[in-house]
Scaffold this motif. Sequence first.
Motif, PDB file in Angstrom:
ATOM      1  N   ALA A 109     -21.019  75.410 -71.987  1.00  0.00           N
ATOM      2  CA  ALA A 109     -19.919  74.437 -71.982  1.00  0.00           C
ATOM      3  C   ALA A 109     -20.215  73.287 -71.027  1.00  0.00           C
ATOM      4  CB  ALA A 109     -18.616  75.124 -71.609  1.00  0.00           C
ATOM      5  N   ARG A 110     -20.870  73.595 -69.930  1.00  0.00           N
ATOM      6  CA  ARG A 110     -21.258  72.530 -68.982  1.00  0.00           C
ATOM      7  C   ARG A 110     -22.311  71.614 -69.593  1.00  0.00           C
ATOM      8  NH1 ARG A 110     -21.641  76.705 -64.157  1.00  0.00           N
ATOM      9  NH2 ARG A 110     -19.502  76.609 -63.425  1.00  0.00           N
ATOM     10  N   GLU A 111     -23.145  72.203 -70.443  1.00  0.00           N
ATOM     11  CA  GLU A 111     -24.218  71.461 -71.096  1.00  0.00           C
ATOM     12  C   GLU A 111     -23.648  70.433 -72.076  1.00  0.00           C
ATOM     13  OE1 GLU A 111     -27.500  73.023 -74.096  1.00  0.00           O
ATOM     14  OE2 GLU A 111     -27.543  74.076 -72.160  1.00  0.00           O
ATOM     15  N   SER A 112     -22.757  70.925 -72.961  1.00  0.00           N
ATOM     16  CA  SER A 112     -22.116  70.031 -73.926  1.00  0.00           C
ATOM     17  C   SER A 112     -20.974  70.780 -74.607  1.00  0.00           C
ATOM     18  CB  SER A 112     -23.115  69.542 -74.981  1.00  0.00           C
ATOM     19  OG  SER A 112     -23.399  70.559 -75.921  1.00  0.00           O
ATOM     20  N   PRO A 113     -19.992  70.031 -75.098  1.00  0.00           N
ATOM     21  CA  PRO A 113     -18.887  70.682 -75.809  1.00  0.00           C
ATOM     22  C   PRO A 113     -19.360  71.454 -77.041  1.00  0.00           C
ATOM     23  CG  PRO A 113     -18.289  68.433 -75.255  1.00  0.00           C
ATOM     24  CD  PRO A 113     -19.749  68.595 -74.918  1.00  0.00           C
ATOM     25  N   GLU A 114     -20.353  70.914 -77.746  1.00  0.00           N
ATOM     26  CA  GLU A 114     -20.861  71.579 -78.942  1.00  0.00           C
ATOM     27  C   GLU A 114     -21.548  72.892 -78.592  1.00  0.00           C
ATOM     28  OE1 GLU A 114     -21.751  68.376 -78.139  1.00  0.00           O
ATOM     29  OE2 GLU A 114     -20.292  67.383 -79.431  1.00  0.00           O
ATOM     30  N   ALA A 115     -22.365  72.867 -77.553  1.00  0.00           N
ATOM     31  CA  ALA A 115     -23.053  74.093 -77.132  1.00  0.00           C
ATOM     32  C   ALA A 115     -22.044  75.138 -76.662  1.00  0.00           C
ATOM     33  CB  ALA A 115     -24.063  73.787 -76.024  1.00  0.00           C
ATOM     34  N   GLY A 116     -21.031  74.685 -75.942  1.00  0.00           N
ATOM     35  CA  GLY A 116     -19.985  75.598 -75.490  1.00  0.00           C
ATOM     36  C   GLY A 116     -19.242  76.221 -76.654  1.00  0.00           C
ATOM     37  N   ALA A 117     -18.903  75.404 -77.635  1.00  0.00           N
ATOM     38  CA  ALA A 117     -18.193  75.906 -78.816  1.00  0.00           C
ATOM     39  C   ALA A 117     -19.049  76.908 -79.586  1.00  0.00           C
ATOM     40  CB  ALA A 117     -17.781  74.745 -79.720  1.00  0.00           C
ATOM     41  N   ALA A 118     -20.349  76.647 -79.673  1.00  0.00           N
ATOM     42  CA  ALA A 118     -21.251  77.573 -80.367  1.00  0.00           C
ATOM     43  C   ALA A 118     -21.298  78.918 -79.650  1.00  0.00           C
ATOM     44  CB  ALA A 118     -22.652  76.972 -80.463  1.00  0.00           C
ATOM     45  N   LYS A 119     -21.351  78.900 -78.325  1.00  0.00           N
ATOM     46  CA  LYS A 119     -21.365  80.148 -77.554  1.00  0.00           C
ATOM     47  C   LYS A 119     -20.037  80.889 -77.679  1.00  0.00           C
ATOM     48  CE  LYS A 119     -25.472  80.275 -75.751  1.00  0.00           C
ATOM     49  NZ  LYS A 119     -26.425  81.306 -76.131  1.00  0.00           N
ATOM     50  N   VAL A 120     -18.939  80.181 -77.739  1.00  0.00           N
ATOM     51  CA  VAL A 120     -17.638  80.825 -77.921  1.00  0.00           C
ATOM     52  C   VAL A 120     -17.594  81.511 -79.288  1.00  0.00           C
ATOM     53  CG1 VAL A 120     -15.169  80.407 -78.241  1.00  0.00           C
ATOM     54  CG2 VAL A 120     -16.372  79.360 -76.312  1.00  0.00           C
ATOM     55  N   ARG A 121     -18.084  80.830 -80.328  1.00  0.00           N
ATOM     56  CA  ARG A 121     -18.132  81.430 -81.671  1.00  0.00           C
ATOM     57  C   ARG A 121     -19.011  82.686 -81.666  1.00  0.00           C
ATOM     58  NH1 ARG A 121     -18.212  76.248 -83.318  1.00  0.00           N
ATOM     59  NH2 ARG A 121     -20.481  76.174 -83.469  1.00  0.00           N
ATOM     60  N   GLU A 122     -20.161  82.572 -81.012  1.00  0.00           N
ATOM     61  CA  GLU A 122     -21.079  83.705 -80.911  1.00  0.00           C
ATOM     62  C   GLU A 122     -20.396  84.893 -80.216  1.00  0.00           C
ATOM     63  OE1 GLU A 122     -25.667  83.807 -79.656  1.00  0.00           O
ATOM     64  OE2 GLU A 122     -24.332  83.315 -77.985  1.00  0.00           O
ATOM     65  N   ALA A 123     -19.690  84.616 -79.123  1.00  0.00           N
ATOM     66  CA  ALA A 123     -18.977  85.672 -78.396  1.00  0.00           C
ATOM     67  C   ALA A 123     -17.863  86.258 -79.251  1.00  0.00           C
ATOM     68  CB  ALA A 123     -18.424  85.122 -77.078  1.00  0.00           C
ATOM     69  N   SER A 124     -17.137  85.408 -79.947  1.00  0.00           N
ATOM     70  CA  SER A 124     -16.054  85.883 -80.823  1.00  0.00           C
ATOM     71  C   SER A 124     -16.593  86.800 -81.912  1.00  0.00           C
ATOM     72  CB  SER A 124     -15.318  84.708 -81.459  1.00  0.00           C
ATOM     73  OG  SER A 124     -14.664  83.958 -80.488  1.00  0.00           O
ATOM     74  N   ASP A 125     -17.716  86.428 -82.489  1.00  0.00           N
ATOM     75  CA  ASP A 125     -18.343  87.270 -83.522  1.00  0.00           C
ATOM     76  C   ASP A 125     -18.757  88.618 -82.941  1.00  0.00           C
ATOM     77  OD1 ASP A 125     -17.995  85.219 -85.354  1.00  0.00           O
ATOM     78  OD2 ASP A 125     -20.089  84.553 -85.275  1.00  0.00           O
ATOM     79  N   ALA A 126     -19.328  88.598 -81.755  1.00  0.00           N
ATOM     80  CA  ALA A 126     -19.753  89.843 -81.115  1.00  0.00           C
ATOM     81  C   ALA A 126     -18.547  90.729 -80.797  1.00  0.00           C
ATOM     82  CB  ALA A 126     -20.531  89.539 -79.830  1.00  0.00           C
ATOM     83  N   ILE A 127     -17.472  90.132 -80.323  1.00  0.00           N
ATOM     84  CA  ILE A 127     -16.264  90.889 -80.018  1.00  0.00           C
ATOM     85  C   ILE A 127     -15.692  91.484 -81.312  1.00  0.00           C
ATOM     86  CG2 ILE A 127     -13.874  90.689 -79.212  1.00  0.00           C
ATOM     87  CD1 ILE A 127     -15.006  88.560 -77.184  1.00  0.00           C
ATOM     88  N   ALA A 128     -15.703  90.710 -82.381  1.00  0.00           N
ATOM     89  CA  ALA A 128     -15.210  91.215 -83.667  1.00  0.00           C
ATOM     90  C   ALA A 128     -16.037  92.429 -84.125  1.00  0.00           C
ATOM     91  CB  ALA A 128     -15.250  90.109 -84.717  1.00  0.00           C
ATOM     92  N   ARG A 129     -17.348  92.378 -83.934  1.00  0.00           N
ATOM     93  CA  ARG A 129     -18.194  93.528 -84.303  1.00  0.00           C
ATOM     94  C   ARG A 129     -17.845  94.747 -83.457  1.00  0.00           C
ATOM     95  NH1 ARG A 129     -22.057  89.429 -84.557  1.00  0.00           N
ATOM     96  NH2 ARG A 129     -22.891  89.960 -82.491  1.00  0.00           N
ATOM     97  N   LEU A 130     -17.589  94.517 -82.173  1.00  0.00           N
ATOM     98  CA  LEU A 130     -17.227  95.627 -81.289  1.00  0.00           C
ATOM     99  C   LEU A 130     -15.896  96.248 -81.685  1.00  0.00           C
ATOM    100  CD1 LEU A 130     -18.248  94.159 -77.832  1.00  0.00           C
ATOM    101  CD2 LEU A 130     -19.292  96.112 -78.981  1.00  0.00           C
ATOM    102  N   VAL A 131     -14.948  95.416 -82.059  1.00  0.00           N
ATOM    103  CA  VAL A 131     -13.628  95.905 -82.430  1.00  0.00           C
ATOM    104  C   VAL A 131     -13.705  96.710 -83.731  1.00  0.00           C
ATOM    105  CG1 VAL A 131     -11.317  95.170 -83.167  1.00  0.00           C
ATOM    106  CG2 VAL A 131     -12.405  94.088 -81.196  1.00  0.00           C
ATOM    107  N   ARG A 132     -14.560  96.269 -84.655  1.00  0.00           N
ATOM    108  CA  ARG A 132     -14.694  96.981 -85.936  1.00  0.00           C
ATOM    109  C   ARG A 132     -15.387  98.319 -85.776  1.00  0.00           C
ATOM    110  NH1 ARG A 132     -15.969  91.748 -88.163  1.00  0.00           N
ATOM    111  NH2 ARG A 132     -18.160  92.179 -87.838  1.00  0.00           N
ATOM    112  N   SER A 133     -16.226  98.460 -84.758  1.00  0.00           N
ATOM    113  CA  SER A 133     -16.999  99.704 -84.631  1.00  0.00           C
ATOM    114  C   SER A 133     -16.209 100.825 -84.024  1.00  0.00           C
ATOM    115  CB  SER A 133     -18.261  99.459 -83.810  1.00  0.00           C
ATOM    116  OG  SER A 133     -17.942  99.049 -82.503  1.00  0.00           O
TER     117      SER A 133
END
Length: 93
Positions: free
Chosen positions: A69-93
Amino acid sequence: MHGYIQDKDDYLKRLRRIEGQVRGIARMVEDDTYCIDVLTQIAAVTKALQAVSIGLVEDHLGHCVVDAARESPEAGAAKVREASDAIARLVRS
């Protein structure tokens, strides 16, 4: 550098302990241990893995996402999406 690097030794200790628990469960099955006792140990391993997962998510959010997020808004948003996807996988398991 990954967000968990400062806690790497702790994570490795916890994972080795979990590995030992899983081997213990296999021995229990080999020894025909009462099924409820086996299930109890499986629940303990599952909980231990969840604790490791939560720690890694927290480290990822606090380090990787913040840095991106400090690097750029786009990079921050991509990392948030990545984290959200990982959390969703954890919740499904």
